[in-house]
Design an enzyme around this catalytic site. Structure first.
Site, PDB file in Angstrom:
ATOM      1  N   SER A 136      44.032  17.228  -3.200  1.00  0.00           N
ATOM      2  CA  SER A 136      43.971  18.640  -3.560  1.00  0.00           C
ATOM      3  C   SER A 136      44.530  19.486  -2.420  1.00  0.00           C
ATOM      4  O   SER A 136      45.680  19.311  -2.021  1.00  0.00           O
ATOM      5  CB  SER A 136      42.541  19.008  -3.933  1.00  0.00           C
ATOM      6  OG  SER A 136      42.486  20.232  -4.612  1.00  0.00           O
ATOM      7  N   GLU A 181      45.071  17.903 -15.564  1.00  0.00           N
ATOM      8  CA  GLU A 181      44.707  18.838 -14.505  1.00  0.00           C
ATOM      9  C   GLU A 181      45.749  19.931 -14.357  1.00  0.00           C
ATOM     10  O   GLU A 181      46.945  19.720 -14.586  1.00  0.00           O
ATOM     11  CB  GLU A 181      44.464  18.136 -13.187  1.00  0.00           C
ATOM     12  CG  GLU A 181      45.558  17.223 -12.674  1.00  0.00           C
ATOM     13  CD  GLU A 181      45.208  16.680 -11.290  1.00  0.00           C
ATOM     14  OE1 GLU A 181      44.892  17.480 -10.396  1.00  0.00           O
ATOM     15  OE2 GLU A 181      45.247  15.455 -11.110  1.00  0.00           O
ATOM     16  N   HIS A 186      41.241  15.934 -12.107  1.00  0.00           N
ATOM     17  CA  HIS A 186      41.524  16.215 -10.707  1.00  0.00           C
ATOM     18  C   HIS A 186      40.770  15.262  -9.785  1.00  0.00           C
ATOM     19  O   HIS A 186      39.553  15.120  -9.868  1.00  0.00           O
ATOM     20  CB  HIS A 186      41.135  17.666 -10.420  1.00  0.00           C
ATOM     21  CG  HIS A 186      41.573  18.184  -9.098  1.00  0.00           C
ATOM     22  ND1 HIS A 186      42.901  18.272  -8.731  1.00  0.00           N
ATOM     23  CD2 HIS A 186      40.855  18.661  -8.041  1.00  0.00           C
ATOM     24  CE1 HIS A 186      42.982  18.779  -7.521  1.00  0.00           C
ATOM     25  NE2 HIS A 186      41.766  19.026  -7.072  1.00  0.00           N
TER      26      HIS A 186
END
Length: 297
Positions: free
Chosen positions: A144, A238, A268
């Protein structure tokens, strides 16, 4: 099928709500509490260390080689998260890649906005080199925001005249803080855990008025030539899907070696749930093989 472990996980994530909608201080507690509940393998040895004075969580397994290091940069939209919460994932990646994992407590926004996290990551990489780890035996990973930070670090390493690591892994990378990708909205109904509105707030905390097109904040805008081989893993469910695709395209256009994996139906950073879904364990195994092969030369 609705009753597969993957679909059950996504339903659980939907019910858990949006942690990024909380103020960062509250979000940090909620996020780490959630991650602390995840099981960890008994054969992973966790410890504490510092790199350039920055606290780190270390992880080693019986498969870890003493001359191989994984520098891991956790996710959390640059505002929440910690390597303590990510211990299980760091440990499993260390096992799969045959490394000792170093999870970095880089500074978080809004208290420490961009480029504090980039500065910390570069200092930690220098510290590993100073300890005697050859660059060819260092790999970098992140998920991320940590995936975007990984890409910022690789550019900064190159710009500083330092040798590139053997390889890098980015999981569900947040690589475009200008939110130009269509999936930010088009995948919203499929994504069980991220909301574009909350990410925009977190981006504002991190940038603190600075340009979202800065290549160290949005690596898709950068000069990505001359970087180490990179594996990008992203799920099709995602909102950051287009960030990963755009990043792979930019790397390809710059003639940097890149492999893009899109896992159907995965949410995610599904790797965090390796203990309950085969897709997570399989992705970690593939990532470990990629990183290990790069260090083998």
């Amino acid at each position: 099928m609705a009753d597969t472990p993957l679909e059950m996980l996504k339903q659980t994530l939907r019910e858990g709500g949006d942690l990024f909608s909380l103020p960062p201080v509250e979000g940090r507690v909620a996020f780490d509490t959630m991650l602390e509940e995840m099981p960890r393998s008994e054969d992973i040895l966790f410890g504490a260390d510092t790199l350039a004075g920055i606290p780190t969580v270390t992880a080693s397994t019986p498969a870890s080689s003493p001359d191989r290091a994984l520098l891991y940069l956790h996710g959390g939209a640059y505002t929440i998260g910690s390597p303590t919460g990510y211990r299980s994932l760091i440990g499993e990646l260390a096992r799969a890649s045959g490394t000792t994992g170093f999870g970095l407590h880089y500074r978080l926004a809004p208290e420490h906005p961009f480029p504090a996290a980039v500065d910390d990551a570069l200092a930690a990489y220098r510290a590993l080199l100073d300890r005697g780890y050859p660059a060819s035996r260092i790999v970098i990973g992140g998920d991320s925001a940590g995936g975007g930070l990984t890409m910022a670090l690789l550019q900064t390493i190159r710009n500083s005249g330092l040798p590139q690591p053997a390889a890098a892994l980015t999981i569900s990378p947040w690589a475009d803080l200008s939110f130009s990708g269509a999936s930010i909205e088009s995948k919203q109904a499929e994504d069980p855990s991220l909301r574009s509105e909350s990410l925009r707030v977190m981006a504002a905390h991190y940038l603190a008025g600075q340009d979202a097109d800065n290549p160290l904040a949005s690596p898709v805008r950068g000069d990505l030539s001359g970087l180490a081989p990179i594996l990008i893993q992203v799920g099709s469910a995602e909102i950051l899907l287009d960030d990963a695709i755009a990043l792979a395209r930019a790397l390809g256009m710059a003639n940097s070696p890149v492999t893009l994996e899109i896992v159907a139906g995965a949410p995610h950073v599904w790797h965090l749930f390796h203990f309950m879904i085969a897709e997570g364990a399989d992705a970690i195994a593939r990532a470990g093989n990629f990183l290990s092969a790069a260090m083998d030369g």
